[in-house]
Design a protein around this motif. Structure first.
Motif, PDB file in Angstrom:
ATOM      1  N   GLY A 131       1.858   6.975   3.834  1.00 31.37           N
ATOM      2  CA  GLY A 131       2.338   5.864   3.016  1.00 31.37           C
ATOM      3  C   GLY A 131       3.595   6.242   2.257  1.00 31.37           C
ATOM      4  N   ILE A 132       3.582   7.424   1.645  1.00 30.01           N
ATOM      5  CA  ILE A 132       4.765   7.855   0.893  1.00 30.01           C
ATOM      6  C   ILE A 132       5.945   8.034   1.840  1.00 30.01           C
TER       7      ILE A 132
ATOM      8  N   LEU B 113       0.829  -1.200   0.000  1.00 29.03           N
ATOM      9  CA  LEU B 113       0.000   0.000   0.000  1.00 29.03           C
ATOM     10  C   LEU B 113       0.869   1.258   0.000  1.00 29.03           C
ATOM     11  N   CYS B 114       1.973   1.201   0.776  1.00 35.00           N
ATOM     12  CA  CYS B 114       2.870   2.365   0.810  1.00 35.00           C
ATOM     13  C   CYS B 114       3.459   2.639  -0.570  1.00 35.00           C
ATOM     14  N   VAL B 115       3.858   1.546  -1.246  1.00 36.45           N
ATOM     15  CA  VAL B 115       4.414   1.711  -2.589  1.00 36.45           C
ATOM     16  C   VAL B 115       3.358   2.308  -3.513  1.00 36.45           C
ATOM     17  N   ILE B 116       2.105   1.814  -3.376  1.00 38.03           N
ATOM     18  CA  ILE B 116       1.032   2.351  -4.212  1.00 38.03           C
ATOM     19  C   ILE B 116       0.833   3.840  -3.915  1.00 38.03           C
ATOM     20  N   ALA B 117       0.880   4.190  -2.619  1.00 38.92           N
ATOM     21  CA  ALA B 117       0.714   5.601  -2.242  1.00 38.92           C
ATOM     22  C   ALA B 117       1.769   6.456  -2.935  1.00 38.92           C
ATOM     23  N   ALA B 118       3.023   5.972  -2.886  1.00 37.89           N
ATOM     24  CA  ALA B 118       4.090   6.723  -3.548  1.00 37.89           C
ATOM     25  C   ALA B 118       3.813   6.822  -5.039  1.00 37.89           C
ATOM     26  N   GLY B 119       3.316   5.698  -5.600  1.00 39.23           N
ATOM     27  CA  GLY B 119       2.974   5.704  -7.026  1.00 39.23           C
ATOM     28  C   GLY B 119       1.924   6.749  -7.339  1.00 39.23           C
ATOM     29  N   ILE B 120       0.889   6.821  -6.481  1.00 43.51           N
ATOM     30  CA  ILE B 120      -0.180   7.796  -6.709  1.00 43.51           C
ATOM     31  C   ILE B 120       0.384   9.209  -6.676  1.00 43.51           C
ATOM     32  N   GLY B 121       1.187   9.485  -5.622  1.00 38.11           N
ATOM     33  CA  GLY B 121       1.773  10.821  -5.499  1.00 38.11           C
ATOM     34  C   GLY B 121       2.550  11.199  -6.741  1.00 38.11           C
ATOM     35  N   LEU B 122       3.392  10.269  -7.210  1.00 34.50           N
ATOM     36  CA  LEU B 122       4.229  10.577  -8.368  1.00 34.50           C
ATOM     37  C   LEU B 122       3.390  10.693  -9.637  1.00 34.50           C
ATOM     38  N   ALA B 123       2.318   9.881  -9.709  1.00 36.09           N
ATOM     39  CA  ALA B 123       1.475   9.939 -10.904  1.00 36.09           C
ATOM     40  C   ALA B 123       0.800  11.304 -11.010  1.00 36.09           C
ATOM     41  N   TRP B 124       0.275  11.802  -9.855  1.00 42.08           N
ATOM     42  CA  TRP B 124      -0.342  13.134  -9.864  1.00 42.08           C
ATOM     43  C   TRP B 124       0.649  14.168 -10.354  1.00 42.08           C
TER      44      TRP B 124
END
Lengths: 283, 328, 352
Positions: free
Chosen positions: B106-107, A21-32
């Motif tokens: 999370g990040i 989930l943390c990796v996904i969160a980072a992915g979301i942040g970077l995608a935005w």
């Protein structure tokens, strides 16, 4: 035994899920970031040319640049930061070091937190009543003061938080070898909290570099070149605001280019400041 | 022999005394400077608060408490009420924080625990960069790119899914305008994300390695260390980051005004247009010319202060309870 | 306590030091602030004027309400407003008011298969749409005005300005003039309590929302409709004639108006008589003090306005604005020569 094993399994599974989930969160942040930055670059990059940095803001229908706006933004942001940061850092220092348990600290902290959310237009109005009306005209210095009032709460909050996280053992070690309090604060506490304090200042710069509302009623804006701190001065955010909402293509293009310039500048500052503090961390 | 050593000691003592005095003096100056700054902050920020009260006096004395419970906002008849903007402000900020806090934490966990070392700084800076984009750009991007996307794809899809689920069908009721409460909440979530992330990451970095190592040493997983050691140790700092983010969400104007629809109405649906306090101020202040109109807008600003005050008080109270329960 | 006094002293010292550096004041440029609508043309004129004379005049759009507040607070040399001040307010504040330039407001729609100028609306129908009485495009009232085109069975999505705006003032003034219902239920102002629809920020926001939402109708300044290639509607004017939004139709409305009927030329150009008049034409005004504190700055500003009246027509047309009719200009300049004076009563303006 088997329950222990299954417990171990379930703990491991839970860990894997949470980490995913943390990796996904980072992915979301970077995608935005990629999405918005992509749009910004797509729309803004085509307008970047030398003339943007060498010419003044044009009237509609003419070619021109953003030189006066860039200059004004730099000047007012620098003054805003130079005035706001020391006050913020010192106040944060008092709250975390000298007056950690004093009533003054509690009051300042509360007011400060409330002001973090003050709509920036309110700050602009306050400075308008404080400076523009008594002086009888709009001025760059009033704009800079409005920006510094926006800087202060952010810097106070981060400085206090970061200093509070410095372990007391470090301070005690400093005091034990006979260093006076302010030396301990300067050489131990500040050093330990440096990266966080710098983050606070960067967030403050990032916040004020895009602010329109507090400048509109203080620095106004200026179509022409002006380096007079006592007269209306152009700024990038106000120019972007006015140009982005106009019907004319040249102006809209300049607005996107201006936005790209602000964003890249904040990026550059972040990298620069990180590389400074980073080196110290590695040592 | 003793005389000599005494002389040496006394001169050393004198030097020592002078040094101590000098130190004490510098310390006093430094202390006074920090204290003066704290007071200056109080005076400055208090001044903003007082000017708000003074500016909103006319509206508050005219409408009284009705100002808080009236949904109407009519510049023609000069009948103003703050209920719709209060509702919009609270709902959009709450949704934004609910979305942004887990992602931000999370990040931060990803950056401090999982990310390969060489990538840490670039990704950290990249997230911080989200804070540097001018808010008007979020607004324009939201209006031109994000809202049409929501309008044509996500919103019809959600409306279809939930149209027969009681409760949720009024929460996600059409028509899909693209702009509305939910769209602004999402934009706000993106805008506050860097604040929460960078502060959380910084406070995570301050956790003494000893604490984490001892937890790992007794066999804890990364998640357990984060959940039981890192987050409890840094909760006040995380709270600070959330407060920074919340502050920005509550006060954000330009980005919100473009995507919220600016209607002084309260609708059950998150897809419906609404308004927030700061959006109303930014939208109408420059054109407001009546004294009562202007005063009502400033009164909205004052209400935002009070909302923030209440939220802060609740947050502090919660922290206090956590502290007393854990006995820390 | 002693600590407190000492720190307070330091705080005060810091504050005074920072104000001292400011009081070294030197003369500020001529500056004006106010309405958003004329900002592009004022910027264009100011640029050309500076190239010709070297005098810089800085105009900034902070909104009409802001412009009126600033000239009253005397922080600017002139204010600008899209809504005229009333005669008694001009008298009590000692301000002179004159119109500078005009434009038109255009209804824009988003209907599949309908091209710009194909749809025709009249005032009462437009009012009923914006009041929420007419909710579908195949309503009998719209059909009656458009017998030749096939109107879809589609809900009307109303888009209006969310920010306070002179455009909204002029638009609602027109609707109030043609519909008693509108006047009593909604009223006339720069911001309204809209019965239906979604609010978008700025002309640009309205234009964008209309072009993205099927079945939408909104109102924007003519330049935005033109630049964004939006589908505009023709209007039936006061004389019952169908007119298209063109510079000629805007000028016709101005030519038919009786400019001297209101103090400070405060004539609203909505719903003017004349076969060719566009019903939603609007002007924008300048406010200066009749007896200004800084006479030099005001004299410079008047010189700029005279220059713009004389040489700015072509630039205005390029940006889709409409210049003032010559007879109005003449009357305004006569008023300057009579009313705007320095402390000794000497006129500040004496022709070009």
């Amino acid at each position: 035994m088997s329950t222990a094993a299954s417990l171990h399994q379930s703990r491991k599974r839970k860990n894997a899920v949470m980490m995913a989930l943390c990796v996904i969160a980072a992915g979301i942040g970077l995608a935005w970031l990629a999405l918005i930055l992509g749009a910004l670059i797509y729309k803004g990059l085509s307008g970047v040319s030398l003339s943007v940095f060498t010419q003044m803001t044009p009237p509609p229908g003419d070619a021109g640049g953003l030189l006066n706006a860039i200059y004004g933004s730099i000047i007012m942001t620098i003054i805003g930061i130079v005035v706001g940061t020391p006050i913020g850092v010192l106040a944060g220092t008092y709250m975390a070091e000298y007056g950690r348990f004093s009533r003054l600290t509690t009051v300042v902290r509360f007011i400060n937190d409330i002001l973090l959310s003050a709509p920036s237009i309110i700050v602009g109005l306050f400075v308008y009543e404080l400076m523009v009306r008594p002086m009888g005209h709009f001025s760059a210095i009033a704009g800079a003061v409005a920006l510094s009032i926006l800087v202060i709460p952010v810097v106070v909050r981060t400085t206090e938080d970061m200093l509070n996280l410095v372990p007391n053992a470090l301070r005690e070690a400093g005091t034990a070898i006979g260093a006076p309090r302010w030396v301990v604060i300067r050489s131990v506490a500040y050093r330990a909290a440096l990266s966080g304090i710098v983050t606070g200042i960067l967030l403050a710069i990032a916040r004020i570099s895009g602010e329109t509302a507090p400048l509109l009623f203080t620095a106004l804006n200026n179509q022409f070149w002006s380096s007079n701190l006592n007269a209306p001065m152009a700024s990038l955010p106000v120019t972007i605001f006015q140009f982005a909402l106009s019907p004319y293509e040249e102006w809209q293009q300049l607005a996107w280019t201006g936005a790209l310039i602000i964003t890249l500048t904040v990026l550059g500052l972040s990298i620069f400041a990180r590389s400074l503090t980073g080196r110290r961390e590695d040592r | 022999m003793t005389a000599v050593s005494e002389a040496v000691t006394s001169s050393a003592l004198r030097a020592r005394e002078a040094t101590v005095r000098r130190f004490a003096f510098t310390d006093m100056v430094f202390r006074a400077a920090t204290r003066a700054s704290a007071i200056l902050v109080l005076v400055l920020l208090g001044g903003v608060a007082i000017s708000l009260v003074a500016g909103s006096w006319e509206a508050l004395s005219k409408f009284g408490l009705n100002f808080l419970t009236t949904e109407a906002w009519n510049p023609v008849t000069e009948n103003f009420g703050a209920l719709a903007p209060i509702y919009g402000t609270v709902v959009t900020s709450a949704i934004a924080i609910i979305i942004a806090v887990p992602i931000g934490i999370g990040i931060a966990v990803f950056l401090t625990e999982l990310c390969p070392r060489p990538l840490r700084r670039p990704i950290g800076i990249a997230v911080e960069l989200l804070a540097g984009i001018p808010s008007i750009i979020y607004g324009i991007w939201g209006l031109f790119v994000f809202a049409p996307f929501l309008q044509t794809t996500i919103q019809p899809f959600i409306i279809n899914i939930f149209h027969s689920v009681p409760g949720l069908n009024s929460l996600f009721a059409g028509p899909p305008y693209g702009i509305g409460l939910l769209t602004s909440s999402l934009i706000l979530a993106i805008m506050v994300l860097p604040f929460i992330t960078s502060i959380t990451k910084d406070v995570f970095d301050t956790v003494p390695a000893v604490l984490k190592e001892s937890a790992y040493g007794i066999g804890c997983t990364t998640w357990e260390v984060t959940r039981r050691v890192v987050i409890p140790y840094t909760r006040v700092g995380i709270m600070g980051g959330v407060m920074l983010g919340l502050g920005r969400a509550l006060g954000e104007t330009m980005a919100v005004t473009f995507v919220i629809g600016n209607a002084h109405r309260i609708s059950a649906s998150l897809f419906a247009p609404g308004t927030t306090i700061s959006a109303t101020i930014a939208n109408e202040f420059t054109e407001a010319d009546g004294a009562l109109y202007t005063s009502s807008l400033v009164a909205l600003g004052l209400i935002l202060f009070i909302i923030t005050f209440i939220i802060l008080a609740i947050a502090r109270y919660m922290l206090l309870r956590i502290d007393s329960r854990t006995g820390a | 306590m002693r600590h407190f006094i000492r720190s307070a002293a330091v705080a005060i010292a810091m504050a005074t030091a920072s104000t001292l550096t400011l009081s070294a004041a030197w003369a500020a440029d001529i500056s004006g602030a106010g309405a958003t609508f004329p900002y592009p043309i004022y910027a264009k004129w100011a640029d050309a004027y500076k190239k010709e004379t070297g005098t810089g005049l800085n105009y900034q759009s902070i909104g009409s309400g802001g412009g009126i507040k600033q000239i009253k607070a005397k922080t600017v040399t002139f204010g600008a407003s899209d809504a005229p001040l009333k005669g008694d307010e001009l008298d009590s504040t000692g301000l002179a008011q004159f119109p500078m330039v005009m434009g038109g407001i255009v209804p824009v729609v988003n209907l599949e298969g309908i091209k710009p100028g194909e749809l025709v609306l009249d005032g009462p129908t437009l009012a009923d749409i914006f009041i929420g009485k007419i909710t579908n495009w195949n309503d009998a009232a719209i059909k009656k005005l458009n017998p030749k085109i096939k109107l879809p069975d589609q809900a009307i999505a109303v888009v209006h300005r969310s920010d306070g705006s002179g455009t909204t003032f002029n638009f609602s003034y027109y609707l109030g003039d043609v519909s008693a219902d509108w006047k009593s239920k909604v009223g006339v102002d720069k911001a309204l309590e809209w019965p239906v629809g979604i609010g978008a920020k700025g002309n640009e926001g309205v234009a964008n929302n209309v072009s993205q939402t099927g079945g939408a109708i909104g109102y924007v300044e003519y330049a935005y409709a033109k630049q964004n290639k939006l589908t505009y509607a023709d209007m039936v004017n006061k004389d019952g004639k169908k007119v298209a939004p063109t510079a000629k139709a805007f000028s016709a409305a101005a030519a038919n108006a009786d400019w001297n009927s209101q103090p400070g030329y405060g004539v609203i150009l909505a719903n003017q008589a004349g076969a060719e008049s566009w019903p939603m034409t609007s002007a924008t005004w300048i406010l200066v003090y009749k007896k200004p504190d800084d006479a030099t700055a005001t004299a410079e500003a008047l010189k700029f306005f005279a220059w713009s009246y004389a040489k700015g027509d072509k630039m205005a047309a390029e940006l889709d604005y409409v210049p003032m009719p010559d007879k109005v200009v003449k009357s305004v300049e006569e008023m300057w020569g009579k009313d705007i004076v320095d402390k000794d009563g000497k006129p500040l303006f004496s022709g070009m």
